[in-house]
Enzyme design. Sequence first.
Site, PDB file in Angstrom:
ATOM      1  N   LYS A  79       0.860  -1.185   0.000  1.00  0.00           N
ATOM      2  CA  LYS A  79       0.000   0.000   0.000  1.00  0.00           C
ATOM      3  C   LYS A  79       0.888   1.223   0.000  1.00  0.00           C
ATOM      4  O   LYS A  79       2.014   1.185   0.507  1.00  0.00           O
ATOM      5  CB  LYS A  79      -0.879   0.028   1.257  1.00  0.00           C
ATOM      6  CG  LYS A  79      -2.090   0.921   1.130  1.00  0.00           C
ATOM      7  CD  LYS A  79      -3.208   0.198   0.421  1.00  0.00           C
ATOM      8  CE  LYS A  79      -4.489   0.969   0.355  1.00  0.00           C
ATOM      9  NZ  LYS A  79      -5.603   0.060  -0.008  1.00  0.00           N
TER      10      LYS A  79
HETATM   11  N1  GLU Z   1      -7.212   0.173  -3.427  1.00  0.00           N
HETATM   12  C1  GLU Z   1      -7.957  -1.004  -3.758  1.00  0.00           C
HETATM   13  C2  GLU Z   1      -8.004  -1.939  -2.565  1.00  0.00           C
HETATM   14  O1  GLU Z   1      -7.864  -1.530  -1.445  1.00  0.00           O
HETATM   15  C3  GLU Z   1      -7.457  -1.666  -5.041  1.00  0.00           C
HETATM   16  C4  GLU Z   1      -6.034  -2.122  -5.036  1.00  0.00           C
HETATM   17  C5  GLU Z   1      -5.522  -2.593  -6.379  1.00  0.00           C
HETATM   18  O2  GLU Z   1      -6.274  -2.607  -7.343  1.00  0.00           O
HETATM   19  O3  GLU Z   1      -4.340  -2.929  -6.435  1.00  0.00           O
HETATM   20  O4  GLU Z   1      -8.259  -3.117  -2.699  1.00  0.00           O
END
Ligand code: GLU
Length: 434
Positions: free
Chosen positions: A122
Amino acid sequence: MNQATPHESNGKIFAPDFLNHPLFLNAAQGLDEAAQLMNIDSNIINRLKVPRKCISVAVPVRMDDRSVKVYMGYRVQYNATLGPYKGGVRYHQNVDLGEVAGLAALMTFKNSVLGLPYGGAKGGITIDPRVLSRTEKQNLTRRYTSEIAPFIGPTKDIPAPDVGTDAQTMAWMMDTYSQEQGGFTQPGVVTGKPVEIGGTLGRVGATGLGVIFTTERAFETQGRKISGSSIAIQGFGNVGSHAALCAFERGAKVIAVSDVDGGIFNGDGLNIPQLKLHFETQKTLKGFPGAKEITNEELLFLPVDALLPCALDGVIDEKNAHNIKAKIIVEGANGPVTINATKILHRMGVFVAPDIIANGGGVIVSYFEWVQDIMSFFWEEDDINDKLKSIIIKAFDTTYKTAHEKKVDMRSAAMGVAIKRLEKAMLLRGLYPR
Ligand code: GLU
């Protein structure tokens, strides 16, 4: 548990301070419980309790008035056993290293329970993006990308949108990364891009659609249907607004929605296509004809068939869980219901569909985008939505079966399934060096 992941290293208790963030502690508690439930090797749990790599960068930005402001940016690469690191980038004023680490841990569990070939990561910048102009946001995004460029790439770590970022942000990230690789276009470095530059059909609405596939399945487990049911949705951003539309299209009565400024209510159901138009033009939910204003708190405690928290984490905890009157909660956001609240709700007979399955639609369609970019061959939207549904339903049904066998709530079962898959892969790969 009041201290993050304490375990011994050279006779000392190792627990970095930033890991004392509530979101991280919640993830660590989930790991401990999954370890017990599935009898997981303790070496594996110790390794899973700390992020593998935390990158912290200063992001200086030229503002429109020519001044320079410096923001803090992060990328936490949590675990890469199952494949390249994968997870979104968040722009929000509350972002800090602990929060990003907690969200990166959640991404690791999410990608595992969904059966995707990804590890978890993240990123984030401590900024309220609403105060930036378009140029300032572009400057911020490009410098952040440049700072983390040595650590990302189509086979290394693939960012995507999250709270406060969108397809345009991904376009700037992809362009910056590509320019720094000699100008050769590298679409696979990020997902959630606009379709014109290697994005996929269906990505924008994917998380909301996945939330509704999960909601339908949750109703089915109770012998009911989504059509005719009453639903309240907290959050009207990308996830909440698409979930509202998908629920409306399936004949559900969406009786309340909200955003940071508060909510609106209509007991007969809100007309969501009209509300989306109103929101796009007025930039607020307020003033929508036929609806009365309610607070975000009031929305959470409405007597509805299903409650969909699609905003931020920690909104339902052990202090307010008793006030919930919904029969089903589907977590569109990451971490909206704490583990302890989930347990209280489980005892109250409330079915909680956990985030790592319920909001998995985003990363599932990100996976399809990445595969299409690698192949340079693009699929039809119906195909994408069908494949999305089958992955989410498979994860839901496996978890539901485990929950029954082990007599636990869905979150504990989902964590159990996720950690078991990680354990098997980590044991197969072994520890380097031995
Ligand atoms: N931000 C989204 C999540 O928390 C998508 C992450 C992604 O597509 O890599 O799952």
